[in-house]
Design a protein around this motif. Structure first.
Motif, PDB file in Angstrom:
ATOM      1  N   GLU A  50      -7.196  21.819  38.970  1.00 17.78           N
ATOM      2  CA  GLU A  50      -8.169  21.488  37.935  1.00 17.78           C
ATOM      3  C   GLU A  50      -7.517  21.059  36.623  1.00 17.78           C
ATOM      4  O   GLU A  50      -8.170  20.445  35.778  1.00 17.78           O
ATOM      5  CB  GLU A  50      -9.077  22.702  37.664  1.00 17.78           C
ATOM      6  N   MET A  51      -6.248  21.402  36.446  1.00 23.32           N
ATOM      7  CA  MET A  51      -5.567  21.075  35.195  1.00 23.32           C
ATOM      8  C   MET A  51      -5.110  19.620  35.181  1.00 23.32           C
ATOM      9  O   MET A  51      -4.650  19.094  36.192  1.00 23.32           O
ATOM     10  CB  MET A  51      -4.352  22.007  34.986  1.00 23.32           C
ATOM     11  N   ASP A  52      -5.229  18.996  34.024  1.00 22.85           N
ATOM     12  CA  ASP A  52      -4.763  17.626  33.840  1.00 22.85           C
ATOM     13  C   ASP A  52      -3.310  17.673  33.382  1.00 22.85           C
ATOM     14  O   ASP A  52      -3.022  17.932  32.212  1.00 22.85           O
ATOM     15  CB  ASP A  52      -5.638  16.907  32.803  1.00 22.85           C
ATOM     16  N   LEU A  53      -2.393  17.453  34.326  1.00 23.80           N
ATOM     17  CA  LEU A  53      -0.968  17.574  34.040  1.00 23.80           C
ATOM     18  C   LEU A  53      -0.286  16.213  33.909  1.00 23.80           C
ATOM     19  O   LEU A  53       0.928  16.106  34.047  1.00 23.80           O
ATOM     20  CB  LEU A  53      -0.273  18.392  35.144  1.00 23.80           C
ATOM     21  N   GLN A 378      -7.422  30.862  34.233  1.00 20.16           N
ATOM     22  CA  GLN A 378      -6.992  29.712  35.031  1.00 20.16           C
ATOM     23  C   GLN A 378      -5.584  29.267  34.643  1.00 20.16           C
ATOM     24  O   GLN A 378      -4.752  28.974  35.517  1.00 20.16           O
ATOM     25  CB  GLN A 378      -7.960  28.540  34.834  1.00 20.16           C
ATOM     26  N   ILE A 379      -5.332  29.194  33.344  1.00 23.07           N
ATOM     27  CA  ILE A 379      -4.005  28.801  32.875  1.00 23.07           C
ATOM     28  C   ILE A 379      -2.949  29.765  33.408  1.00 23.07           C
ATOM     29  O   ILE A 379      -1.888  29.350  33.903  1.00 23.07           O
ATOM     30  CB  ILE A 379      -3.970  28.763  31.336  1.00 23.07           C
ATOM     31  N   THR A 435       1.266  15.420  26.662  1.00 24.41           N
ATOM     32  CA  THR A 435       0.008  15.457  27.409  1.00 24.41           C
ATOM     33  C   THR A 435      -1.216  15.495  26.522  1.00 24.41           C
ATOM     34  O   THR A 435      -2.331  15.306  27.008  1.00 24.41           O
ATOM     35  CB  THR A 435      -0.027  16.685  28.343  1.00 24.41           C
ATOM     36  N   GLY A 436      -1.038  15.768  25.240  1.00 18.70           N
ATOM     37  CA  GLY A 436      -2.179  15.923  24.356  1.00 18.70           C
ATOM     38  C   GLY A 436      -2.650  17.370  24.333  1.00 18.70           C
ATOM     39  O   GLY A 436      -2.186  18.227  25.095  1.00 18.70           O
ATOM     40  N   ALA A 441      -0.741  21.518  28.782  1.00 19.53           N
ATOM     41  CA  ALA A 441       0.531  21.830  28.127  1.00 19.53           C
ATOM     42  C   ALA A 441       0.898  23.296  28.302  1.00 19.53           C
ATOM     43  O   ALA A 441       2.067  23.636  28.524  1.00 19.53           O
ATOM     44  CB  ALA A 441       0.449  21.468  26.648  1.00 19.53           C
ATOM     45  N   ALA A 442      -0.086  24.185  28.210  1.00 17.04           N
ATOM     46  CA  ALA A 442       0.186  25.617  28.383  1.00 17.04           C
ATOM     47  C   ALA A 442       0.632  25.929  29.801  1.00 17.04           C
ATOM     48  O   ALA A 442       1.529  26.749  30.014  1.00 17.04           O
ATOM     49  CB  ALA A 442      -1.060  26.425  28.023  1.00 17.04           C
TER      50      ALA A 442
END
Length: 563
Positions: A50-53, A378-379, A435-436, A441-442
């Motif tokens: 789900e994360m935008d990497l 989630q992170i 990445t913004g 980023a985390a």
């Protein structure tokens, strides 16, 4: 005439029926633990997806243009802010070490006076770990002002959680013989602890304190973003003013200091304690060498002497002890004279209490708070999975019994030291540039940072396995890969699970902190509430505490199931 009676025919002894080998059914505990672990693994994999990497390197080129050439601070500023940062870190860690001993005494099952006091000790340990140190520094700044003491108190109280937990684990693993002998002789509870328990746990306690000092040095960078003096504050000031040419030199200085301190800490642990892993978990990573006797030489008769000789080991130990005393005294003096003070403590404490109490959260923020709390978990899950994958590879080659040769093991050990020297906040800021703003980023920052800790723990666990099965397979001609898969990895698997759960627990708190700089999760809301509406801050902190308590309970339960 005597008639001989023929002997009866010899009968064959009955043949015992051949028992069929059947695979034992897995126990209920094993099934339960497997289901929970698979659920956590699936959740972490889904969270990672789900994360935008995605990384946009055009941002990196643009950032590089704004940072080169570097503008370095003066040598005097570098030395002073480095000393100030170390003073805050050492003072906070010493404070935590002193407070952790009674908390660990209450939390350990074999020393706590009553069951209720054990729960009290565990509650204090978990609560202090759950409260983000950056938020605690903000609250202390309201009471005693921004400065070094606010950072000392924040680091000290937060570090009690880790040190007391690992110390309590070490207390529960002691040999009960000496303590029972003192009890039979009529010793008091205090005499039992200091005469029988403390000598056994002291090596583990010292190692834990040194390890926590390494962690606090990296955490001090985060505290600089909430007003605590030191290298972190100089970095945050440069970034807030968009002066990247001055910011990057401060980041490099912080990295070099962290790596250097990590190396020095490892040397001190090995020199003073004779570091030898025991394999009994995070709370018992080292054991004391047998009273100064070499482990390879059998102990001879004890020779009593009125004068203890000044051997090389005694000189080294005494020198390190006096250096430590001087460092602690100097650190406390420096921290106490920089900014913060207790002049109007009670007045400011009353003002801070009125700002925090009663806790209140606007109904319009309920949904956003729930979403951000879930995003924080989630992170943590995604970052733990990312770290786990790379830690298995790097940690395996860093293990003596798995690496093909000593050069490979040394290279991967140095790689792990370098990764541990990178503060997660610096990594997070770097990846925010690529990445913004957002949780991606985390995830990357915590994933990379987690490899340093998890890879080292996994390498230690692999080196601590019973070598018997490895030797047996090697004697049959098995390959290195077959030995690793069939003998080494299965023995270390339970320790791997415990380490991964520990990192997941840690990453939840770290994700909370990284949100302060815009890396998603509940941290950004916490930072905003700390500055604008402290009534909401208390509600958000309680929500984080609940999540950490739940994760801590699940982790402890799973570790008990797989023992």
């Amino acid at each position: 005439m005597t008639t001989l009676t023929p002997a009866p025919p010899r009968q064959k002894p009955p043949v015992a029926p051949v028992a069929r080998r059947t695979l034992a059914a897995p126990s209920r505990n094993t099934v339960t633990a497997t289901v929970i672990l698979l659920a956590l693994l699936a959740f972490s994999a889904w969270s990672l997806g789900e994360m935008d990497l995605r990384i946009d390197f055009s941002y990196a080129l643009s950032f590089l243009e704004r940072t080169v050439p570097f503008v370095w601070p003066s040598v005097g500023d570098i030395l002073w802010f480095s000393v100030l940062t170390l003073a805050i870190v050492i003072s906070g860690t010493v404070m935590a070490a002193a407070l952790s001993v009674p908390v660990a005494y209450l939390a350990a099952q074999n020393t706590t006076p009553f069951r209720a006091t054990r729960w009290l000790g565990r509650f204090l340990s978990v609560t202090s770990r759950a409260a983000p140190d950056a938020i605690m520094a903000m609250i202390f700044a309201l009471v005693i002002g921004q400065g070094a003491l606010a950072g000392v108190l924040a680091l000290g109280l937060h570090s009690v959680g880790m040190i007391s937990k690992l110390t309590a684990d070490a207390i529960e693993q002691i040999d009960e013989g000496p303590r029972l002998a003192l009890r039979a002789a009529g010793a008091t509870k205090g005499q039992e602890f200091w005469g029988a328990v403390w000598p056994q746990i002291m090596p583990s306690f010292v190692a834990t304190v040194l390890h926590r000092t390494d962690i606090n040095l990296r955490v001090s960078v985060i505290l600089g973003f909430v007003g605590v003096s030191g290298l972190g504050y100089e970095l945050s000031h440069a970034l807030n003013t968009l002066n990247y040419r001055e910011a990057m030199p401060w980041a490099i200085i912080i990295f070099v200091l962290c790596v250097g301190f990590e190396v020095i800490s490892s040397v001190v642990r090995k020199t003073l304690l004779g570091v030898q892993p025991t394999g009994r978990g995070l709370g018992d990573r080292i054991v004391r060498r047998a009273s100064g006797v070499s482990p390879t030489v059998p102990a001879g008769p004890v020779v009593h002497s009125r004068v203890r000789p000044w051997t090389r080991d005694r000189v080294t130990t005494t020198s390190f002890a006096w250096i430590a005393v001087v460092a602690v005294v100097a650190s406390v003096w420096i921290s106490a004279t920089q900014g913060s003070n207790f002049t109007n403590f009670w007045l400011n404490a009353g003002i801070a209490f009125n700002r925090l109490w009663p806790p209140a959260l606007a109904e319009s923020n309920w949904e956003a708070t729930a979403e951000k709390l879930f995003e924080t978990v989630q992170i943590a899950g995604a970052a733990t999975l990312l770290a786990l994958v790379f830690s298995i590879i790097i940690g395996s080659f860093a293990a003596r019994n798995v690496a093909p040769n000593g050069a490979v093991r040394t290279g991967f050990r140095f790689l792990l030291v370098g990764i541990r020297g990178l503060p997660e906040l610096l990594l997070c800021i770097f990846f925010i540039i690529l990445t913004g703003l957002g949780p991606g980023a985390a995830v990357i920052a915590l994933g990379i940072g987690g490899v340093g800790l998890l890879g080292k723990l996994m390498a230690d666990s692999l080196e601590e396995v019973d070598p018997g099965p490895e030797h047996a397979l090697r004697a049959t001609g098995a390959t290195r890969a077959q030995i690793f898969v069939s003998a080494t990895l299965p023995q270390a698997a339970p320790a791997f699970v415990g380490h991964a759960l520990y990192l997941f627990d840690t990453n939840i708190r770290a994700a909370t902190i990284l949100g302060i700089v815009g890396a998603g999760g509940i941290g950004y809301m916490l930072a905003g509430a700390a500055r604008i509406n402290q009534h909401e801050l208390l509600v958000l902190l309680l929500c984080v505490l609940v999540i950490v308590f739940v994760v801590e309970a699940i982790s402890s339960w799973v570790r008990q199931l797989i023992k």
